[in-house]
Design an enzyme around this catalytic site. Structure first.
Site, short mmCIF file in Angstrom:
data_model
loop_
_atom_site.label_atom_id
_atom_site.label_comp_id
_atom_site.label_asym_id
_atom_site.label_seq_id
_atom_site.Cartn_x
_atom_site.Cartn_y
_atom_site.Cartn_z
N HIS A 1 0.84 -1.21 0.00
CA HIS A 1 0.00 0.00 0.00
C HIS A 1 0.87 1.26 0.00
CE1 HIS A 1 -3.56 2.43 1.38
NE2 HIS A 1 -2.57 3.21 1.77
N GLU A 2 1.76 1.33 0.97
CA GLU A 2 2.60 2.53 1.07
C GLU A 2 3.51 2.64 -0.15
OE1 GLU A 2 1.81 4.73 3.08
OE2 GLU A 2 0.50 3.49 4.32
N HIS B 1 1.80 4.48 -2.88
CA HIS B 1 1.95 5.94 -2.75
C HIS B 1 3.32 6.36 -3.27
CE1 HIS B 1 -1.70 6.74 -0.57
NE2 HIS B 1 -1.38 5.98 0.45
N HIS C 1 3.44 6.49 -7.02
CA HIS C 1 2.74 7.67 -7.52
C HIS C 1 3.67 8.88 -7.47
CE1 HIS C 1 -1.56 9.66 -7.44
NE2 HIS C 1 -0.98 9.76 -8.60
ZN LIG Z 1 -2.61 5.31 1.98
#
Ligand SMILES: [Zn+2]
Length: 704
Positions: free
Chosen positions: A477-478, A481, A484
């Site tokens: 998940h991290e 980020h 991105h």
């Molecule tokens: Zn998040």
């Protein structure tokens, strides 16, 4: 100006091409640099707003961004170190500079000369037709209005004072929560009370006791100790004790006394948010929050959440009924309590799917997981991630930290710091921060740098670091980020990477990445048992998949409870704008009203009501100390987007992942905030997002 000579340690932090160095930073040199950069940026501001400065991007935006970026990068380093290496010195610096820094940004955000100048720059030949610059200016002009630039002169200082006070209150909320979390531990001399706990948790509890110079075992309220204890401890009284300590944290009921009570802090935060919203002409602070988000209105968000709650409820009720029946029959727990839920759920999971999370954990060794993750990213997006040079590796703030370089076509396009282990000086949870954003800086390409922080259990003695499957999902998940931020191809800092992306779309890449933690071939590549070295067996994987949607209805309702609570406290308390925040009784009453709203939401949404002493709101950092106020719904909102985006991969199958991955990179990841999230999503998917893939992935499709 008598500028102090910039210290080499600060110059090393602000490198443009090399990765930034954190090893030389001290509260002293950061403090001096912050003062210096604020003064320098104010001087640059005077230059760019001057009447004879041309109304162009090159003459106004570029120099101003360069000047403010030095300040924001230094301040963000201070904030980061304060979050991961908390000490009285970093706290003092943060608190000492907070007001000046907040005032700086607030002054900038309200400078009418700059506002007027930017309106002119928006029409300049080096902006019109340049999509990223157009979008950056549209955001800036909107933020000017939201920041109070159009307020009457007598209201501006009032608004600025409120912003400063809000920043102080958020910091206080965090500090009180951390202090309260650290104030309570459970010391056990009798090892039998740890029955059921995984070996690594027992070893960590022993190590914690040794560190504190006490005999026996010490359990803390930090996640790696708290979560497995609630999940595995057979000792019901121990679970009740730990649950009670964490549920009362930072409240008037906290074990250490009411000294860290966040209730009045919450009341004052909410009142000031409502006051600012009213000043800006909004009906509520929820409306103000949504002005810059993808969702249209608070009502649209409330309807969206209630629709999801309606679809998830039957499944959640069934989950709870099954759990109660199991606990009564198999565990002798006739009256299932909140401190039993995690434990009973784990037992039911083991009975039904016949595997334990600890068994799964033995297959996920951190280095292998990282290699698997890097391999996946290479396959999807064609980028390689490798350890940075030995020289760059020394740029870290703690020996646990690792630095990686990101390559595309053998060109270095960014760097990534990983700080993965829990420490008592580190804020809880997991997050990605940016250290440096991509931009063309003069003639140089400034590459992005990400900071990825988790709180995994540190290795103890000879044992390698193993991750639970949930930890692996958190890491992916991290990392989403991080991708991105790192894979952007936008050249303007204001809208590159995650900058300028709507809050409720920001979780799209992160939640998207979680899906790959459920793919067989992918898990094969990243698992090796700690003892046998074998990769995850297919039979165990099948059980994990079968268990994936175990209690998904309960989980969904819990997330909706938090989201609905958040949007409602910001939507339904507009009258708090009139609160006298000097009146301590009134401020406390406002905090208590927040808890009443939480109770009402629980009555409506929760299937298992938490006990009356549960003070969840007092530790809900996301909305009181983070940026998620009236925005927590964005997790669910973005889950719709991410589930639908991943469905595009499912539709083509693994052999064509690189093609869909290239499109995901081109239309979503690389675009950052240079165009609206809905436009990026439609360019990738060819249509608007659909809610169905999320319901299908959660096993809730039939409940619709
Ligand atoms: Zn998040």
């Amino acid at each position: 100006m008598n500028a102090p000579v910039l210290r080499p340690e600060i110059a090393a932090l602000l490198a443009v091409e090399q990765p930034p160095r954190y090893d030389g930073l001290t509260p002293e040199n950061c403090g001096t640099a912050i003062d210096h950069f604020m003064a320098a940026a104010r001087q640059t501001l005077e230059q760019v707003v001057a009447a004879d400065t041309p109304n162009t991007w090159a003459a106004v935006m570029a120099p101003l961004t360069s000047a403010t970026e030095q300040l924001s990068r230094t301040w963000s380093a201070v904030h980061h170190l304060n979050g991961v290496m908390d000490s009285p010195e970093w706290r003092d610096l943060t608190n000492g500079k907070l007001e000046a820094v907040t005032t700086f940004w607030s002054d900038l955000a309200q400078d009418e000369r700059l506002f007027a100048k930017m309106k002119q720059v928006a029409k300049s030949a080096d902006v019109v037709g340049h999509a990223a610059r157009e979008q950056a200016l549209a955001h800036a002009l909107r933020d000017f209005k939201l920041g109070g630039a159009e307020l009457p002169a007598d209201q501006k200082p009032v608004f600025a004072k409120q912003s400063t006070r809000l920043a102080q209150l958020s910091q206080k909320f965090s500090e009180q929560l951390l202090d309260s979390t650290n104030a309570s531990v459970v010391t056990l001399s009798d090892e039998s009370r740890l029955d059921g706990l995984p070996e690594h948790v027992v070893a960590a509890a022993k190590a914690e006791a040794d560190k504190r110079g006490v005999a026996g075992y010490v359990l803390t309220l930090q996640q790696p100790s708290l979560v497995p204890t609630l999940q595995f401890a057979r000792d019901r009284a121990l679970r009740e004790e730990l649950y009670g300590l964490q549920a009362r944290r930072a409240s008037e009921l906290a074990a250490e006394g009411p000294g860290h009570d966040n209730t009045p802090v919450m009341g004052e935060i909410l009142a000031l948010r409502q006051r600012q919203a009213r000043l800006l002409g909004f009906g509520s602070s929820a409306e103000l929050s949504l002005a810059s988000k993808m969702a249209d209105s608070p009502q649209q968000v409330i309807d969206f959440l209630k629709d999801l709650a309606r679809r998830a409820r039957p499944s959640a009720e069934q989950d709870l009924a099954e759990l109660r029946a199991f606990a009564a029959k198999e565990l002798g727990i006739a009256d299932l309590q909140p401190w039993d839920v995690s434990y009973a759920s784990e037992q039911l999971r083991q009975a039904r799917y016949n595997f334990s999370e600890d068994e799964v954990r033995q297959y996920f060794q951190l280095p292998n997981v990282l290699n698997g993750l890097f391999g996946l990213v290479k396959r999807l997006f064609g980028v390689q991630i490798q350890p940075a040079s030995q020289q760059a590796q020394s740029a870290i703030w703690h020996p646990d930290v690792q630095l990686f370089a990101v390559y595309r076509d053998s060109r270095c396009i960014g760097h990534l710091f990983l700080d993965l282990y829990a420490r008592s000086t580190k804020r809880g949870g997991a997050w990605m921060d940016d250290s440096r954003g991509r931009r063309i800086n003069g003639q140089q390409l400034q590459t992005p740098v990400a900071l990825l922080t988790c709180n995994f259990a540190a290795p103890t003695g000879e044992n390698p670091t193993t991750l639970s499957h949930d930890d692996v999902i958190t890491l992916f998940h991290e990392f989403g980020h991080g991708l991105h931020h790192l894979l952007t191809e936008v050249d303007e800092l204001e809208v590159s990477g995650i900058n300028g992306v709507e809050w409720d779309a920001v979780e799209l890449p992160s939640q998207f990445m979680e899906n790959f933690c459920w793919e067989w071939s992918n898990l094969q590549a990243m698992t090796a048992h700690t003892k046998t070295g074998k990769s995850l067996p297919r039979a165990l994987f099948d059980k994990m998949v079968a268990a994936r949607n175990f209690q998904s209805g309960l989980f969904m309702l819990r997330q909706i409870e938090f989201s609905l609570f958040d949007i409602l406290i910001h939507q339904t308390t507009a009258d708090l704008a009139d609160l006298n925040t000097e009146d301590t009784d009134a401020v406390l009453a406002a905090g208590q009203r927040i808890m009443q709203i939480l109770n009402a939401v629980r009555d409506e949404v929760a299937v298992l009501k938490p006990p009356a002493f549960n003070r969840f709101a007092q530790s809900f950092s996301h909305i009181f100390a983070g940026g998620y106020a009236a925005g927590y719904y964005s997790y669910k909102w973005a889950e719709v987007l991410s589930a639908d985006a991943y469905a595009a991969f499912e539709e083509v199958g693994e052999q064509a992942y690189d093609q869909v991955g290239a499109r995901f990179l081109a239309e979503i990841l690389s675009r950052g905030g240079s165009r609206p999230a809905m436009a990026s999503f439609k360019a990738f998917r060819g249509r608007e997002p659909s809610i169905e893939p999320l319901l299908r992935h959660n096993g809730l499709a039939q409940a619709a």
